[in-house]
Write a protein that holds these residues in place. Structure first.
Motif, PDB file in Angstrom:
ATOM      1  N   ASN A 207      48.801  33.371  41.390  1.00  0.00           N
ATOM      2  CA  ASN A 207      47.839  33.419  40.543  1.00  0.00           C
ATOM      3  C   ASN A 207      46.920  32.183  40.642  1.00  0.00           C
ATOM      4  OD1 ASN A 207      46.559  33.002  38.058  1.00  0.00           O
ATOM      5  ND2 ASN A 207      48.481  33.628  36.687  1.00  0.00           N
ATOM      6  N   ARG A 208      45.970  32.513  41.447  1.00  0.00           N
ATOM      7  CA  ARG A 208      44.949  31.319  41.922  1.00  0.00           C
ATOM      8  C   ARG A 208      44.180  30.779  40.745  1.00  0.00           C
ATOM      9  NH1 ARG A 208      45.733  34.842  45.953  1.00  0.00           N
ATOM     10  NH2 ARG A 208      45.942  34.048  48.301  1.00  0.00           N
ATOM     11  N   GLN A 209      44.151  31.555  39.717  1.00  0.00           N
ATOM     12  CA  GLN A 209      43.077  31.007  38.566  1.00  0.00           C
ATOM     13  C   GLN A 209      43.776  29.915  37.842  1.00  0.00           C
ATOM     14  OE1 GLN A 209      39.793  31.722  38.042  1.00  0.00           O
ATOM     15  NE2 GLN A 209      39.975  32.730  39.996  1.00  0.00           N
ATOM     16  N   LEU A 210      45.106  30.116  37.792  1.00  0.00           N
ATOM     17  CA  LEU A 210      46.210  28.995  36.975  1.00  0.00           C
ATOM     18  C   LEU A 210      46.038  28.039  38.007  1.00  0.00           C
ATOM     19  CD1 LEU A 210      48.088  28.226  34.826  1.00  0.00           C
ATOM     20  CD2 LEU A 210      49.842  29.386  36.346  1.00  0.00           C
ATOM     21  N   ILE A 211      46.151  28.013  39.189  1.00  0.00           N
ATOM     22  CA  ILE A 211      46.255  26.755  40.116  1.00  0.00           C
ATOM     23  C   ILE A 211      44.892  26.043  39.812  1.00  0.00           C
ATOM     24  CG2 ILE A 211      46.435  26.245  42.381  1.00  0.00           C
ATOM     25  CD1 ILE A 211      48.202  28.626  42.998  1.00  0.00           C
ATOM     26  N   LEU A 212      43.933  26.683  40.169  1.00  0.00           N
ATOM     27  CA  LEU A 212      42.608  25.939  39.831  1.00  0.00           C
ATOM     28  C   LEU A 212      42.472  25.222  38.671  1.00  0.00           C
ATOM     29  CD1 LEU A 212      40.248  28.407  41.748  1.00  0.00           C
ATOM     30  CD2 LEU A 212      41.026  26.448  42.496  1.00  0.00           C
TER      31      LEU A 212
ATOM     32  N   GLN B 115      50.746  35.379  32.280  1.00  0.00           N
ATOM     33  CA  GLN B 115      52.053  36.267  32.611  1.00  0.00           C
ATOM     34  C   GLN B 115      52.373  36.104  33.976  1.00  0.00           C
ATOM     35  OE1 GLN B 115      53.367  37.445  29.699  1.00  0.00           O
ATOM     36  NE2 GLN B 115      51.867  36.359  28.494  1.00  0.00           N
ATOM     37  N   ASP B 116      51.273  36.215  34.810  1.00  0.00           N
ATOM     38  CA  ASP B 116      51.807  36.213  36.165  1.00  0.00           C
ATOM     39  C   ASP B 116      52.086  34.620  36.971  1.00  0.00           C
ATOM     40  OD1 ASP B 116      52.376  37.165  39.061  1.00  0.00           O
ATOM     41  OD2 ASP B 116      49.987  37.351  39.196  1.00  0.00           O
ATOM     42  N   VAL B 117      53.274  34.194  36.482  1.00  0.00           N
ATOM     43  CA  VAL B 117      53.370  32.843  36.940  1.00  0.00           C
ATOM     44  C   VAL B 117      54.860  32.758  37.401  1.00  0.00           C
ATOM     45  CG1 VAL B 117      53.764  30.290  36.340  1.00  0.00           C
ATOM     46  CG2 VAL B 117      51.985  31.833  35.067  1.00  0.00           C
ATOM     47  N   GLY B 118      54.927  32.141  38.897  1.00  0.00           N
ATOM     48  CA  GLY B 118      56.195  31.981  39.484  1.00  0.00           C
ATOM     49  C   GLY B 118      56.419  30.475  40.149  1.00  0.00           C
ATOM     50  N   TYR B 119      57.400  30.272  40.834  1.00  0.00           N
ATOM     51  CA  TYR B 119      57.517  29.104  41.581  1.00  0.00           C
ATOM     52  C   TYR B 119      56.543  28.791  42.469  1.00  0.00           C
ATOM     53  CZ  TYR B 119      62.241  29.079  39.502  1.00  0.00           C
ATOM     54  OH  TYR B 119      63.218  29.027  38.633  1.00  0.00           O
ATOM     55  N   ARG B 120      55.860  29.705  43.209  1.00  0.00           N
ATOM     56  CA  ARG B 120      54.617  29.688  44.015  1.00  0.00           C
ATOM     57  C   ARG B 120      53.622  28.744  43.354  1.00  0.00           C
ATOM     58  NH1 ARG B 120      53.175  34.785  47.156  1.00  0.00           N
ATOM     59  NH2 ARG B 120      52.865  35.634  45.264  1.00  0.00           N
ATOM     60  N   GLU B 121      53.369  29.008  42.250  1.00  0.00           N
ATOM     61  CA  GLU B 121      52.102  28.436  41.419  1.00  0.00           C
ATOM     62  C   GLU B 121      52.598  26.838  41.334  1.00  0.00           C
ATOM     63  OE1 GLU B 121      51.261  32.688  41.140  1.00  0.00           O
ATOM     64  OE2 GLU B 121      53.175  31.296  40.678  1.00  0.00           O
ATOM     65  N   GLY B 122      53.805  26.655  40.954  1.00  0.00           N
ATOM     66  CA  GLY B 122      54.406  25.295  40.785  1.00  0.00           C
ATOM     67  C   GLY B 122      54.208  24.468  42.134  1.00  0.00           C
ATOM     68  N   PHE B 123      54.713  25.162  43.143  1.00  0.00           N
ATOM     69  CA  PHE B 123      54.658  24.347  44.554  1.00  0.00           C
ATOM     70  C   PHE B 123      53.252  24.116  44.766  1.00  0.00           C
ATOM     71  CE2 PHE B 123      58.541  26.597  45.384  1.00  0.00           C
ATOM     72  CZ  PHE B 123      59.537  25.601  45.041  1.00  0.00           C
ATOM     73  N   ALA B 124      52.342  25.054  44.628  1.00  0.00           N
ATOM     74  CA  ALA B 124      50.856  24.726  44.909  1.00  0.00           C
ATOM     75  C   ALA B 124      50.252  23.721  44.139  1.00  0.00           C
ATOM     76  CB  ALA B 124      49.954  26.123  44.773  1.00  0.00           C
ATOM     77  N   VAL B 125      50.607  23.872  42.949  1.00  0.00           N
ATOM     78  CA  VAL B 125      49.786  22.788  41.802  1.00  0.00           C
ATOM     79  C   VAL B 125      50.624  21.446  42.378  1.00  0.00           C
ATOM     80  CG1 VAL B 125      49.720  21.772  39.674  1.00  0.00           C
ATOM     81  CG2 VAL B 125      49.161  24.107  40.182  1.00  0.00           C
ATOM     82  N   ALA B 126      51.649  21.451  42.616  1.00  0.00           N
ATOM     83  CA  ALA B 126      52.016  20.001  43.116  1.00  0.00           C
ATOM     84  C   ALA B 126      51.734  19.335  44.205  1.00  0.00           C
ATOM     85  CB  ALA B 126      53.738  19.960  43.112  1.00  0.00           C
TER      86      ALA B 126
END
Length: 480
Positions: free
Chosen positions: A2-7, A61-72
């Protein structure tokens, strides 16, 4: 992914950073310093970039651990890049790589500096420099989870990526609630130390600077001689108390605030942590008294402060420990690797991981005698799951591997062995000062730009505990 959430989340982080820049602008304006213009531009650029990203529409709705790692990981890089603007624009650190190094050192609570004369800096820059510690202490990502209800679905993903240590505990039913409690504790400790230092005779501004560096276990000071410039036993004891306190798992502080103070002193990791501190102080005190002819009281005072500073990876100094006997210096280097407790603002490998590794070694010896025996690894009465022991072993191997590779690189660009070894140990462990050319009374200004970039990466790896950063280099991580 979910790149939009990351941004969007990176945008929120930048807006939080802009608020910190605005506070620093206020200090600069009040002081009528030459850094006002630099902060105005830095604030405007950061706020505009943050607003542009934060206003994106996102599917939660489309959120997993990958988004958390990317944001951190990307969050620290982004805030360090924008946070370096005041240093560059004010001329305090004109070289972009050096400014990035200083800012990364601040946000990762490392405390390694490239500034030879901090006392010559305007107050706005000094305040921003130390504020980066405070913002990075518990973690900007945890701050976002605590304050932005719209991220509640992704809460645990971000929380797990950010909180340090091999095991994560929510403590409270909701991650956002846990994060808020963490920051309440953080704020209380901050206010208590500011008042304590002021009562001990430290000026208000200095009290803020050193409190930011203590509760975040960062170590930036506004004095060239660090805490040693005050030559005050009261100041040193206050800082030692709060350094050791902030080196303990913050989840235990929450339980203590909930009326269960026994949770702190009954915790096995805390007991071992304080035991290491006590043993190190005794050994170093005796060594200093015998080989440097120091009075017993002076030896204990210096040993207590430096041991507390190094094991909590704070990096404050009251003495030039680079001039200490080799035995004492060796203990300090070992403490750089050990670090503080999991779930604290400290860095290093963490006491709990060292305990698990020790238990694994003991179990292997027992299995040589009883090959068929099933021998669980226990910490206190709790059995450590196999996935945790596997993670600890992998972490340790990666940590040592990265350390060795970085030391070779630093030696290859011209550093002597001791300087190269401790520069990497001090940045990977988020300690700050090392030995040799990066000792407590010197700085990292003489390190070539390539070395500063590598050490900046070491700081990031150490702050986010390797895996959160390294997973980004796996091509499969970015695939949908």
């Amino acid at each position: 992914m979910n790149r939009q959430l990351i941004l969007k989340t990176l945008g929120i982080l930048l807006l939080a950073e802009a608020a910190g820049l605005l506070a620093s602008l206020g200090i600069a304006a009040y002081d009528r310093g030459p850094d006002v213009r630099a902060f105005i531009i830095s604030f405007a650029v950061t706020a505009l970039a943050g607003a542009a990203l934060a206003t994106r529409k996102v599917n939660y709705q489309d959120v997993g651990y990958r988004e958390g790692f990317a944001v951190a990981a990307l969050g620290w890089l982004t805030t360090a890049l924008f946070g370096s603007l005041p240093f560059i624009l004010s001329g305090a650190i004109p070289h972009p790589v050096a400014a990035f190094f200083e800012t990364m050192s601040g946000f990762t609570t490392t405390g390694a500096s490239v500034i030879p004369d901090v006392e010559a800096l305007p107050k706005g820059i000094l305040f921003w420099r130390s504020l980066t510690h405070w913002l990075g202490g518990v973690g900007t990502v945890v701050l976002v989870v605590a304050l932005i209800p719209s991220l509640r679905i992704a809460g645990m993903q971000f929380f797990r990526a950010e909180v340090t240590g091999p095991t994560k505990s929510k403590v409270l039913p909701r991650v956002a609630q846990t994060s808020r409690e963490l920051y309440k504790i953080y704020l209380v400790l901050t206010l208590l130390e500011i008042l304590a230092l002021r009562i001990a005779g430290m000026p208000w501004f200095d009290s803020f600077i050193h409190t930011f560096g203590t509760v975040a276990t960062g170590g930036f000071s506004n004095k060239n001689l660090s805490v040693g410039a005050y030559n005050s036993l009261a100041v040193e004891l206050i800082i030692v108390f709060f350094m050791l306190l902030c080196g303990i798992n913050f989840a235990l502080h929450i339980r203590a605030m909930q009326g269960k103070p026994q949770a702190v002193w009954k915790d096995r990791e805390t007991q071992v942590y304080l035991g290491i501190v006590l043993a190190s102080v005794i050994f170093i005190s005796v060594n200093l008294a015998m080989l440097m002819d120091l009075e017993p009281g002076t030896a204990i005072r210096q040993a207590l402060f430096q041991v507390s500073s190094v094991i909590t990876t704070t990096g404050f100094a009251t003495a030039d420990f680079d001039r200490w006997p080799d035995f004492s210096r060796m203990i300090l280097v070992i403490l750089m690797f050990v670090g503080a407790c999991s779930g604290s603002t400290g860095g290093g490998i963490k006491v709990i991981r060292m305990m698990v590794l020790w238990k694994l070694g003991i179990r292997q010896l027992q299995k040589l005698i009883h090959p068929q025996a099933v021998i669980p690894v226990r910490i206190g009465r709790a059995v450590v799951p196999s996935e945790v022991t596997d993670s600890v072993q992998a972490f340790f191997i990666l940590y040592i591997g990265i350390f060795i590779g970085a030391v070779f690189f630093m030696a290859g660009i011209g550093l002597d062995f001791i300087s190269a070894l401790t520069a990497v140990a001090a940045t990977l462990g988020n300690v700050g000062p090392g030995l040799g050319v990066v000792g407590p009374m010197t700085n990292y200004a003489g390190i070539p730009a390539a070395g500063q970039l590598l050490l900046s990466l070491c700081m990031l790896l150490g702050r986010l505990e390797l895996f959160t950063v390294l997973v980004l280099f796996n091509p499969g991580f970015w695939r949908k």
